[in-house]
Design a protein around this motif. Structure first.
Motif, PDB file in Angstrom:
ATOM      1  N   ILE A 112     -27.509 -81.612  13.261  1.00  0.00           N
ATOM      2  CA  ILE A 112     -26.153 -81.478  13.810  1.00  0.00           C
ATOM      3  C   ILE A 112     -25.281 -82.615  13.274  1.00  0.00           C
ATOM      4  CG2 ILE A 112     -26.870 -80.208  15.862  1.00  0.00           C
ATOM      5  CD1 ILE A 112     -26.810 -82.739  17.461  1.00  0.00           C
ATOM      6  N   ALA A 113     -24.000 -82.530  13.552  1.00  0.00           N
ATOM      7  CA  ALA A 113     -23.045 -83.514  13.025  1.00  0.00           C
ATOM      8  C   ALA A 113     -23.222 -84.883  13.682  1.00  0.00           C
ATOM      9  CB  ALA A 113     -21.619 -83.024  13.252  1.00  0.00           C
ATOM     10  N   PRO A 114     -23.070 -85.960  12.907  1.00  0.00           N
ATOM     11  CA  PRO A 114     -23.162 -87.310  13.469  1.00  0.00           C
ATOM     12  C   PRO A 114     -22.171 -87.548  14.613  1.00  0.00           C
ATOM     13  CG  PRO A 114     -23.256 -87.416  11.088  1.00  0.00           C
ATOM     14  CD  PRO A 114     -22.932 -85.992  11.449  1.00  0.00           C
ATOM     15  N   ASN A 115     -20.972 -86.947  14.539  1.00  0.00           N
ATOM     16  CA  ASN A 115     -19.994 -87.125  15.618  1.00  0.00           C
ATOM     17  C   ASN A 115     -20.522 -86.597  16.959  1.00  0.00           C
ATOM     18  OD1 ASN A 115     -18.132 -88.391  14.004  1.00  0.00           O
ATOM     19  ND2 ASN A 115     -16.955 -86.536  13.602  1.00  0.00           N
ATOM     20  N   THR A 116     -21.375 -85.585  16.917  1.00  0.00           N
ATOM     21  CA  THR A 116     -21.970 -85.024  18.126  1.00  0.00           C
ATOM     22  C   THR A 116     -22.870 -86.065  18.790  1.00  0.00           C
ATOM     23  OG1 THR A 116     -21.881 -82.810  17.184  1.00  0.00           O
ATOM     24  CG2 THR A 116     -23.413 -83.148  19.015  1.00  0.00           C
ATOM     25  N   ILE A 117     -23.683 -86.729  17.992  1.00  0.00           N
ATOM     26  CA  ILE A 117     -24.579 -87.769  18.511  1.00  0.00           C
ATOM     27  C   ILE A 117     -23.760 -88.961  18.979  1.00  0.00           C
ATOM     28  CG2 ILE A 117     -26.506 -89.316  17.987  1.00  0.00           C
ATOM     29  CD1 ILE A 117     -27.224 -86.288  18.013  1.00  0.00           C
ATOM     30  N   ALA A 118     -22.742 -89.319  18.201  1.00  0.00           N
ATOM     31  CA  ALA A 118     -21.886 -90.452  18.571  1.00  0.00           C
ATOM     32  C   ALA A 118     -21.243 -90.218  19.934  1.00  0.00           C
ATOM     33  CB  ALA A 118     -20.822 -90.690  17.502  1.00  0.00           C
TER      34      ALA A 118
END
Length: 118
Positions: free
Chosen positions: A48-54
């Motif tokens: 998934i996108a890094p922004n999701t984890i962030a």
């Protein structure tokens, strides 16, 4: 894998990550001081996108469950134990108030579920 994401779930991926980590922190499965994967590393692992984890990490940090130490990374915070304790106290207070109002346990749970859905 520290958490998993179900792409078919109606629950947004960031919330699946946030709640999965919060559950592990509050249960003690992730001990205080445990270093979490990097945002990019976990994003890659989950696809998934890094922004999701962030976003999930930001919300965990705002809740006091993790702390970010700059380039050193993100770690399970010692306040995680305190968060669970505070939630228990709030639940006990809520239960006492709803009993005093004459609400059934079922009605009180419906109110909580609706509040948690927001």
């Amino acid at each position: 894998m520290i958490v998993s994401v179900d792409p078919a779930s109606a629950v947004p991926p960031y919330e699946q990550v946030r709640s999965g980590l919060a559950r592990q922190i509050n249960s003690g499965a992730l001990a205080v001081g445990t270093k979490l994967p990097t945002v990019r590393g976990l994003a890659e692992e989950l696809g998934i996108a890094p922004n999701t984890i962030a976003r999930a990490y930001r919300e965990l940090e705002e809740a006091g469950l993790i702390e970010t130490r700059g380039r050193a990374g993100s770690f399970v915070a010692s306040s995680g134990d305190e968060s669970l304790s505070r939630a228990r106290e709030a639940a006990e207070t809520y239960a006492a108030v709803t009993r005093a109002l004459g609400l059934s346990g079922e009605d009180a749970l419906k109110i909580v579920r609706a509040a948690l859905a927001h």
